[in-house]
Design a protein around this motif. Sequence first.
Motif, PDB file in Angstrom:
ATOM      1  N   ALA A  68       0.987  -1.429   0.079  1.00 56.69           N
ATOM      2  CA  ALA A  68      -0.072  -0.022   0.003  1.00 56.69           C
ATOM      3  C   ALA A  68       0.841   1.023   0.148  1.00 56.69           C
ATOM      4  CB  ALA A  68      -1.025  -0.147   1.342  1.00 56.69           C
ATOM      5  N   MET A  69       2.145   1.041   0.625  1.00 56.60           N
ATOM      6  CA  MET A  69       3.142   2.329   0.594  1.00 56.60           C
ATOM      7  C   MET A  69       3.745   2.340  -0.914  1.00 56.60           C
ATOM      8  SD  MET A  69       3.984   2.545   4.746  1.00 56.60           S
ATOM      9  CE  MET A  69       4.667   0.840   4.946  1.00 56.60           C
ATOM     10  N   GLY A  70       3.676   1.399  -1.715  1.00 60.66           N
ATOM     11  CA  GLY A  70       4.520   1.607  -2.819  1.00 60.66           C
ATOM     12  C   GLY A  70       5.798   0.617  -2.545  1.00 60.66           C
ATOM     13  N   ILE A  71       5.944  -0.211  -1.584  1.00 56.02           N
ATOM     14  CA  ILE A  71       7.301  -0.782  -1.352  1.00 56.02           C
ATOM     15  C   ILE A  71       6.998  -2.420  -1.580  1.00 56.02           C
ATOM     16  CG2 ILE A  71       8.946  -1.472   0.524  1.00 56.02           C
ATOM     17  CD1 ILE A  71       7.870   1.125   2.003  1.00 56.02           C
ATOM     18  N   SER A  72       8.074  -2.838  -2.393  1.00 58.45           N
ATOM     19  CA  SER A  72       8.196  -4.270  -2.494  1.00 58.45           C
ATOM     20  C   SER A  72       9.247  -4.785  -2.544  1.00 58.45           C
ATOM     21  CB  SER A  72       6.973  -4.709  -4.133  1.00 58.45           C
ATOM     22  OG  SER A  72       7.995  -4.197  -5.010  1.00 58.45           O
ATOM     23  N   ILE A  73       9.495  -6.163  -2.414  1.00 56.34           N
ATOM     24  CA  ILE A  73      10.586  -6.845  -2.177  1.00 56.34           C
ATOM     25  C   ILE A  73      11.022  -7.272  -3.725  1.00 56.34           C
ATOM     26  CG2 ILE A  73      12.009  -8.903  -1.387  1.00 56.34           C
ATOM     27  CD1 ILE A  73      10.187  -8.605   1.109  1.00 56.34           C
ATOM     28  N   SER A  74      12.103  -6.878  -4.136  1.00 58.21           N
ATOM     29  CA  SER A  74      12.390  -7.362  -5.660  1.00 58.21           C
ATOM     30  C   SER A  74      13.374  -8.493  -6.006  1.00 58.21           C
ATOM     31  CB  SER A  74      12.766  -6.188  -6.493  1.00 58.21           C
ATOM     32  OG  SER A  74      14.014  -5.344  -5.821  1.00 58.21           O
ATOM     33  N   SER A  75      14.405  -8.684  -4.820  1.00 57.38           N
ATOM     34  CA  SER A  75      15.314  -9.619  -5.145  1.00 57.38           C
ATOM     35  C   SER A  75      15.975  -9.994  -3.615  1.00 57.38           C
ATOM     36  CB  SER A  75      16.350  -9.526  -5.922  1.00 57.38           C
ATOM     37  OG  SER A  75      17.267  -8.258  -5.726  1.00 57.38           O
ATOM     38  N   VAL A  76      16.552 -11.020  -3.399  1.00 53.53           N
ATOM     39  CA  VAL A  76      17.351 -11.497  -2.135  1.00 53.53           C
ATOM     40  C   VAL A  76      18.456 -12.081  -2.707  1.00 53.53           C
ATOM     41  CG1 VAL A  76      17.265 -12.483   0.039  1.00 53.53           C
ATOM     42  CG2 VAL A  76      15.213 -11.464  -0.647  1.00 53.53           C
ATOM     43  N   VAL A  77      19.697 -11.785  -2.188  1.00 54.67           N
ATOM     44  CA  VAL A  77      21.047 -12.355  -2.423  1.00 54.67           C
ATOM     45  C   VAL A  77      21.496 -13.036  -1.379  1.00 54.67           C
ATOM     46  CG1 VAL A  77      23.122 -12.116  -3.535  1.00 54.67           C
ATOM     47  CG2 VAL A  77      21.485 -10.956  -4.596  1.00 54.67           C
ATOM     48  N   THR A  78      21.697 -14.320  -1.436  1.00 53.20           N
ATOM     49  CA  THR A  78      22.093 -15.080  -0.183  1.00 53.20           C
ATOM     50  C   THR A  78      23.616 -15.190  -0.289  1.00 53.20           C
ATOM     51  OG1 THR A  78      20.085 -16.176  -0.059  1.00 53.20           O
ATOM     52  CG2 THR A  78      21.746 -17.083   1.324  1.00 53.20           C
ATOM     53  N   ASN A  79      24.247 -14.931   1.078  1.00 51.87           N
ATOM     54  CA  ASN A  79      25.986 -14.879   1.067  1.00 51.87           C
ATOM     55  C   ASN A  79      26.060 -16.462   1.611  1.00 51.87           C
ATOM     56  OD1 ASN A  79      25.533 -12.384   0.063  1.00 51.87           O
ATOM     57  ND2 ASN A  79      26.928 -11.662   1.437  1.00 51.87           N
ATOM     58  N   GLU A  80      27.426 -16.646   1.654  1.00 52.49           N
ATOM     59  CA  GLU A  80      27.658 -17.851   2.299  1.00 52.49           C
ATOM     60  C   GLU A  80      27.618 -17.945   3.974  1.00 52.49           C
ATOM     61  OE1 GLU A  80      28.705 -20.704   0.538  1.00 52.49           O
ATOM     62  OE2 GLU A  80      28.186 -19.433  -1.123  1.00 52.49           O
ATOM     63  N   PRO A  81      27.291 -19.268   4.252  1.00 52.63           N
ATOM     64  CA  PRO A  81      26.926 -19.311   5.806  1.00 52.63           C
ATOM     65  C   PRO A  81      28.432 -19.240   6.485  1.00 52.63           C
ATOM     66  CG  PRO A  81      25.918 -21.095   4.647  1.00 52.63           C
ATOM     67  CD  PRO A  81      26.652 -20.458   3.756  1.00 52.63           C
ATOM     68  N   SER A  82      28.332 -18.682   7.764  1.00 47.88           N
ATOM     69  CA  SER A  82      29.534 -18.695   8.557  1.00 47.88           C
ATOM     70  C   SER A  82      29.874 -20.075   8.934  1.00 47.88           C
ATOM     71  CB  SER A  82      29.378 -17.733   9.787  1.00 47.88           C
ATOM     72  OG  SER A  82      28.247 -18.292  10.634  1.00 47.88           O
ATOM     73  N   GLY A  83      31.020 -20.400   9.918  1.00 47.46           N
ATOM     74  CA  GLY A  83      31.229 -21.487  10.451  1.00 47.46           C
ATOM     75  C   GLY A  83      30.330 -22.159  11.243  1.00 47.46           C
ATOM     76  N   LEU A  84      30.286 -23.381  11.545  1.00 42.23           N
ATOM     77  CA  LEU A  84      29.176 -23.865  12.407  1.00 42.23           C
ATOM     78  C   LEU A  84      29.702 -23.947  14.164  1.00 42.23           C
ATOM     79  CD1 LEU A  84      28.589 -26.948  10.124  1.00 42.23           C
ATOM     80  CD2 LEU A  84      27.305 -24.882  10.224  1.00 42.23           C
ATOM     81  N   LEU A  85      28.717 -23.581  14.618  1.00 44.02           N
ATOM     82  CA  LEU A  85      29.329 -23.834  16.288  1.00 44.02           C
ATOM     83  C   LEU A  85      28.051 -24.572  17.082  1.00 44.02           C
ATOM     84  CD1 LEU A  85      30.327 -20.155  16.994  1.00 44.02           C
ATOM     85  CD2 LEU A  85      31.725 -22.101  16.948  1.00 44.02           C
ATOM     86  N   LYS A  86      28.538 -25.419  17.850  1.00 49.32           N
ATOM     87  CA  LYS A  86      27.638 -26.134  18.551  1.00 49.32           C
ATOM     88  C   LYS A  86      27.309 -25.734  20.042  1.00 49.32           C
ATOM     89  CE  LYS A  86      27.025 -31.009  19.998  1.00 49.32           C
ATOM     90  NZ  LYS A  86      26.009 -31.665  19.195  1.00 49.32           N
ATOM     91  N   SER A  87      26.256 -25.702  20.505  1.00 53.41           N
ATOM     92  CA  SER A  87      25.983 -25.464  22.005  1.00 53.41           C
ATOM     93  C   SER A  87      24.611 -26.242  22.320  1.00 53.41           C
ATOM     94  CB  SER A  87      25.259 -23.955  21.863  1.00 53.41           C
ATOM     95  OG  SER A  87      25.017 -23.848  23.161  1.00 53.41           O
ATOM     96  N   GLY A  88      25.171 -27.038  23.166  1.00 54.17           N
ATOM     97  CA  GLY A  88      24.047 -28.125  23.690  1.00 54.17           C
ATOM     98  C   GLY A  88      24.012 -28.983  22.776  1.00 54.17           C
ATOM     99  N   ASN A  89      22.660 -29.665  22.346  1.00 52.46           N
ATOM    100  CA  ASN A  89      22.420 -30.232  21.246  1.00 52.46           C
ATOM    101  C   ASN A  89      22.205 -29.665  19.908  1.00 52.46           C
ATOM    102  OD1 ASN A  89      22.512 -32.814  22.854  1.00 52.46           O
ATOM    103  ND2 ASN A  89      20.452 -32.168  23.605  1.00 52.46           N
ATOM    104  N   ASP A  90      22.386 -28.457  19.802  1.00 56.04           N
ATOM    105  CA  ASP A  90      21.935 -27.565  18.675  1.00 56.04           C
ATOM    106  C   ASP A  90      23.332 -26.979  17.743  1.00 56.04           C
ATOM    107  OD1 ASP A  90      19.297 -27.910  19.207  1.00 56.04           O
ATOM    108  OD2 ASP A  90      19.346 -25.962  20.421  1.00 56.04           O
TER     109      ASP A  90
END
Length: 173
Positions: free
Chosen positions: A80-102
């Motif tokens: 309604a305000m004339g705003i729309s998402i036109s694209s999204v560029v995804t970058n590379e994930p960071s390193g993986l870290l573990k905490s508890g079981n996650d």
Amino acid sequence: MRTSILGFLAIMSACSIVQAADDASIKKLVKANVEELNAALLKEDFAKAVSLTYPKLVKMAGGTKSLIESMESGTKSMNAMGISISSVVTNEPSGLLKSGNDLYTVVPFTLKMTVPNGTMRVKSFVIGVSSDQAKTWTFVNGDIEDEALKQVLPDLPKELKLPPKQKPQLEKN
């Protein structure tokens, strides 16, 4: 003795190579999931987007139906305000870290929106969480307030480096 040391080093080296390959395949999966999430948002497939949202966040938002309704309402207001998402560029994930079981990772992205007087670019990120040894991932948007983030992800590893929040950049027509 020397043979056993060399054997141990060979095993350790092989384990490192396997771990690096595992991390690469996990990061590829995570990035694909974030791209799927972003594609769902672009297509206004909010049910799909919510299915990729961290369950505790969905619960805190009042459940699946309530979150979908909020997303629909927010999108209608933006349009309604004339705003729309036109694209999204995804970058590379960071390193993986573990905490508890996650497992946790950070995935930066750049959102491009059409606004009445030009184009706006927003650099942001999502935090990926896996509770099943990296088989599946759900996400929390990085633009939530710090206190809310602590409530949603109380076990978020302190070592996980979150990108600084950035102001949107407007490119006028």
